[in-house]
Design an enzyme around this catalytic site. Sequence first.
Site, PDB file in Angstrom:
ATOM      1  N   LYS A  39       0.790  -1.206   0.000  1.00 55.14           N
ATOM      2  CA  LYS A  39       0.000   0.000   0.000  1.00 55.14           C
ATOM      3  C   LYS A  39       0.835   1.275   0.000  1.00 55.14           C
ATOM      4  CE  LYS A  39      -1.957   0.902   3.680  1.00 55.14           C
ATOM      5  NZ  LYS A  39      -2.500   1.334   4.867  1.00 55.14           N
ATOM      6  N   HIS A  87      -1.172  -6.448   4.975  1.00 53.98           N
ATOM      7  CA  HIS A  87      -0.656  -7.167   6.158  1.00 53.98           C
ATOM      8  C   HIS A  87      -1.772  -7.859   6.948  1.00 53.98           C
ATOM      9  CE1 HIS A  87      -1.640  -3.529   8.503  1.00 53.98           C
ATOM     10  NE2 HIS A  87      -1.535  -4.272   9.593  1.00 53.98           N
ATOM     11  N   GLU A  91      -9.881   2.336  16.153  1.00 51.59           N
ATOM     12  CA  GLU A  91      -8.610   2.583  16.861  1.00 51.59           C
ATOM     13  C   GLU A  91      -8.802   3.753  17.816  1.00 51.59           C
ATOM     14  OE1 GLU A  91      -5.412   1.329  13.410  1.00 51.59           O
ATOM     15  OE2 GLU A  91      -6.366   3.289  13.281  1.00 51.59           O
ATOM     16  N   HIS A 122      -7.793  -3.658   3.946  1.00 52.38           N
ATOM     17  CA  HIS A 122      -7.960  -4.546   5.103  1.00 52.38           C
ATOM     18  C   HIS A 122      -9.421  -4.973   5.322  1.00 52.38           C
ATOM     19  CE1 HIS A 122      -4.008  -3.092   5.609  1.00 52.38           C
ATOM     20  NE2 HIS A 122      -4.204  -2.172   6.534  1.00 52.38           N
TER      21      HIS A 122
HETATM   22  C1  BG6 Z   1      -2.346   0.411   8.220  1.00 47.39           C
HETATM   23  C2  BG6 Z   1      -2.955   1.790   8.163  1.00 47.39           C
HETATM   24  O1  BG6 Z   1      -2.370  -0.195   6.953  1.00 47.39           O
HETATM   25  O2  BG6 Z   1      -3.106  -0.388   9.110  1.00 47.39           O
HETATM   26  C3  BG6 Z   1      -3.012   2.417   9.537  1.00 47.39           C
HETATM   27  O3  BG6 Z   1      -2.173   2.606   7.305  1.00 47.39           O
HETATM   28  C4  BG6 Z   1      -3.735   1.486  10.500  1.00 47.39           C
HETATM   29  O4  BG6 Z   1      -3.655   3.672   9.503  1.00 47.39           O
HETATM   30  C5  BG6 Z   1      -3.117   0.096  10.431  1.00 47.39           C
HETATM   31  O5  BG6 Z   1      -3.600   2.017  11.796  1.00 47.39           O
HETATM   32  C6  BG6 Z   1      -3.892  -0.899  11.250  1.00 47.39           C
HETATM   33  O6  BG6 Z   1      -3.137  -2.080  11.282  1.00 47.39           O
HETATM   34  P1  BG6 Z   1      -3.048  -2.929  12.606  1.00 47.39           P
HETATM   35  O7  BG6 Z   1      -2.219  -4.113  12.236  1.00 47.39           O
HETATM   36  O8  BG6 Z   1      -2.425  -2.056  13.640  1.00 47.39           O
HETATM   37  O9  BG6 Z   1      -4.452  -3.266  12.940  1.00 47.39           O
END
Ligand code: BG6
Length: 475
Positions: A148, A178, A216, A240
């Site tokens: 990304k 991820h 979050e 995601h």
């Molecule tokens: C990232 C985003 O891809 O994913 C972030 O750019 C986000 O903004 C994050 O906070 C969330 O990933 P995880 O693994 O912390 O849930």
Amino acid sequence: MSIFTLTIFGITGNLSQIKLLPALYDMAQKNLLPDISIIGIARKEMDNNAFKKYIYDSLTLQNRHHKHPIDKNIVEKLCKDFRYIRGDVDKPNLYPLLKKHFKKTGTNNNVIYYLATYPDLYDAIFKNLASHKMNRHKNGWVRLMIEKPLGTDLSSAKKLNLLLSEYFSEEQIFRIDHYLGKETIQNILTFRFGNGLFEPLMNKGYIDHIQVTALEDFGIGTRGGYYDSVGALRDVGQNHLLQMLAFATMDAPNEFSNPEITKKRLEILKSLVPAKKAVFGQYETYQNEQNVIGNSQTDTFFAFKTYIHNKRFEGIPVYIRAGKQMKETVTEISIIFKVPINRLFKHIHLGNQPNVLIYRIQPNEGIILKILGKKPGHEIALSPEYMEFCYRNLLPHKLPDPYERLLSDAIRGDQTFFNDAAEVEAQWRFIDPLLANRSAPAIYKEGSWGPKTADDLIEKDGRSWLIPSPQYCRI
Ligand code: BG6
């Protein structure tokens, strides 16, 4: 003599510091990096000692996902096969240096290139690799890891895919989301297709609706420069959240293989019914964040409703939301079941509550099934109870980080948990109309569940957002 070289373009960038170095540290700790050489490339002048210090400092930065103490011996172990090369990735003179290094370490032609750098450099990197005959090898393998932003809309994503295809074949490209590397996402496949009990219920006959939530309780921190140009829907919605939905709703693959699993994910992405409009929100203090432009209309929250146009889920609403600076940090997928018309205890207090299956992606990872139980006593009274499968019971320590999982997969050449070109494009095809139809974000208070418009979106259907429980699988 090494088996291959992992070459990281942009070793001093945010992605390397926050994700790659911690993952490599964990891999070194677990002896998962046998006989490999690693090269980090950036423009900064650094000798070996300065580079070692940079690695150590990066590992000791405050990191939400990498909190364990750092052992200097492991850092030494990691640094043993880690070289820093100073260079401009868009200048041709860097590439003979890389070639020389590959030869010296005996990795021959086996290489992973990790693009942890700005997308506007990709073109120059690919051209240089090609002109030095480093993008494809007759003997040995070359893989490319890229993540990304994979475009900012469908048209730019197509351009990027076209650019990639000029220099690499699809088998060489590992597109990272991820979330696909999260144990709890991968476990959805095991839960659904490794058990016989639940899959027969995963259809419109039994399901009332589905909710996908990624909240979050923190803001954008120092990432304003990036975030303000993308917003929540592009940042996590296009990738995601759609992937979470795909895992929870895809049909059973014929076998556990990359082509089969990718095919099934893609079928879901392609069958999403274009949502007409999303609700957008922005947290109250967003405009004071570093590198955010004045009067920014960027979304830090979004919510929308869609449907899956297939036999299994036709007509079942799917509500999706994500936001920053919310009341809690929680990522989960909830399957809310229908209440059968003839349920025996329907007339009793709480007797009308639905069963809910929750895939808790994080925190307190697990799978929870909400059922109704009889309250002990002489009366017939009901109480909601929770059957839990909790990772904390399986694994006393932390789950492997997604980047550790995905780097290991790429090393093995397994693309199952990476996206292909068609998936990325299908995701943008769905998101593009929502972006085109954007309205100004509604302001919401930090520490809330988002703007009221998001509640209206679901409440007008006679439903409500589930309040994520911090009690599940509590550590
Ligand atoms: C990232 C985003 O891809 O994913 C972030 O750019 C986000 O903004 C994050 O906070 C969330 O990933 P995880 O693994 O912390 O849930």
